[in-house]
Design an enzyme around this catalytic site. Structure first.
Site, mmCIF file in Angstrom:
data_model
loop_
_atom_site.group_PDB
_atom_site.id
_atom_site.type_symbol
_atom_site.label_atom_id
_atom_site.label_comp_id
_atom_site.label_asym_id
_atom_site.label_seq_id
_atom_site.Cartn_x
_atom_site.Cartn_y
_atom_site.Cartn_z
ATOM 1 N N ARG A 172 -34.908 -15.359 30.874
ATOM 2 C CA ARG A 172 -34.308 -14.604 29.779
ATOM 3 C C ARG A 172 -34.792 -13.165 29.863
ATOM 4 O O ARG A 172 -35.939 -12.899 30.224
ATOM 5 C CB ARG A 172 -34.683 -15.206 28.421
ATOM 6 C CG ARG A 172 -33.891 -16.462 28.064
ATOM 7 C CD ARG A 172 -32.451 -16.106 27.753
ATOM 8 N NE ARG A 172 -31.660 -17.242 27.299
ATOM 9 C CZ ARG A 172 -30.886 -17.979 28.087
ATOM 10 N NH1 ARG A 172 -30.847 -17.722 29.391
ATOM 11 N NH2 ARG A 172 -30.162 -18.962 27.601
ATOM 12 N N HIS B 223 -26.125 -11.668 35.065
ATOM 13 C CA HIS B 223 -26.338 -12.984 34.441
ATOM 14 C C HIS B 223 -25.416 -14.035 35.084
ATOM 15 O O HIS B 223 -24.653 -14.723 34.402
ATOM 16 C CB HIS B 223 -26.074 -12.909 32.938
ATOM 17 C CG HIS B 223 -26.810 -13.968 32.165
ATOM 18 N ND1 HIS B 223 -27.330 -13.756 30.912
ATOM 19 C CD2 HIS B 223 -27.114 -15.260 32.467
ATOM 20 C CE1 HIS B 223 -27.917 -14.859 30.468
ATOM 21 N NE2 HIS B 223 -27.798 -15.791 31.401
ATOM 22 N N GLU C 192 -27.530 -6.971 27.270
ATOM 23 C CA GLU C 192 -26.469 -7.290 28.227
ATOM 24 C C GLU C 192 -25.115 -6.956 27.625
ATOM 25 O O GLU C 192 -24.856 -7.280 26.465
ATOM 26 C CB GLU C 192 -26.529 -8.777 28.602
ATOM 27 C CG GLU C 192 -27.800 -9.153 29.345
ATOM 28 C CD GLU C 192 -27.834 -10.602 29.811
ATOM 29 O OE1 GLU C 192 -26.839 -11.327 29.585
ATOM 30 O OE2 GLU C 192 -28.841 -11.013 30.413
#
Length: 305
Positions: free
Chosen positions: A213, A261, A242
């Protein structure tokens, strides 16, 4: 979802319709695992018994009202293990064999011979000893790397890691490793665990890989460590913001590999996530134990579940 639709009333909704859809619902499938809409609409969940999220990380739904309720929470553990492990192996090889530089020289039409590093014999610390961390350990070991794990408790003779060090001793062990891979779940204990003291403790020439994370890392401290030469490089698939803002210095750093991601997102992963939920629904509908039940106090599925 066909089998589920034949056995239950299914309400499909986006964020705007979530509040109405929750009223009278017994179960919630959070397919958009990056959404933050569930906490805002949760007051309408008047008969909820089970929430399933389409990811291994559960932090988007770990708000106090759900954590303190009797609602069962399950995740999609197991879907991304091998894919993320392949990503980690890929970036380790890319660093060792200087592949980004080779691509840049190719674009410049330049023939520049260099020597590169061996992967075999290097040491890697995998911070996070769940299924993804174990898959990473097995894959890195296959290349001849020496791998150790880091979790809540220290132990020896682990089948995948050999030695597992306690996360409370992070800075003590960091100087021993050439690669540090962050794959820990986001909890109160792990948030910002990679900060200036942690990066300063790393071995000169070490590389940092984050597939856990973004909030595990203090981004400003990481940037400072990369600029100051405390780290030789970083491969980052997750970020505290993000998408990564266009003005982030990370974009232009030659020793940084950035991916959006996607380390676990193999072709067909979306269907696989629905299949995991469908299998758990069949268990729930027939009164059998659910798989991947999250301990809501820990924030992840305990080992053996």
């Amino acid at each position: 979802m066909d089998d589920i639709e034949s056995a239950a009333e299914v309400r499909y909704t986006g964020e705007k319709g979530l509040e109405d859809a929750l009223r009278g619902a017994d179960a919630l499938f959070v397919y958009d695992f990056l959404s933050t809409a569930v906490p805002r609409a949760w007051h309408a969940a008047d008969r909820m018994r089970w929430v399933h999220i389409a990811s291994a990380g559960v932090d988007p739904v770990m708000f106090p009202e759900l954590r303190e309720s009797d609602v069962v929470l399950t995740n999609s553990r197991g879907v991304f293990d091998d894919s993320i492990a392949e990503y980690v192996l890929g970036v380790v090889i890319a660093f060792a064999k200087d592949l980004p530089r080779s691509l840049e020289l190719q674009r410049q039409v330049r023939w520049q011979h260099r020597e590169t590093e061996r992967v075999g014999g290097k040491r890697a610390l995998v911070v996070g000893t769940g299924p993804i961390g174990r898959a990473i350990a097995r894959m890195l070991r296959a290349t001849g790397m020496s791998v150790a794990g880091m979790g809540r408790r220290a132990r020896e003779a682990d089948p995948d890691f050999g030695s597992v060090h306690a996360s409370a001793e992070l800075t003590r062990w960091l100087p021993e490793f050439d690669y540090v891979v962050a794959v820990a779940p986001l909890t109160g204990q792990t948030k910002n665990m990679f900060d200036a003291p942690a990066f300063a403790a790393m071995k000169p020439g070490a590389r940092f890989v984050n597939v856990g994370r973004g909030e595990l890392v203090v981004t400003a401290d990481l940037i400072a460590a990369l600029r100051g030469g405390e780290l030789a490089g970083a491969a980052l698939d997750v970020f505290d913001t993000e998408p990564l803002p266009p003005d982030s210095p990370l974009w232009s750093m030659e020793n940084v590999l950035i991916s959006p991601h996607m380390s676990g997102d193999f072709v067909g992963w979306r269907n696989t996530l629905v299949e995991v939920f469908a299998e758990n629904f069949r268990r729930w509908h027939t009164g059998r134990p659910l798989r991947n039940v999250v301990d809501k106090q820990l924030g992840y599925v305990p080992s053996g579940q």
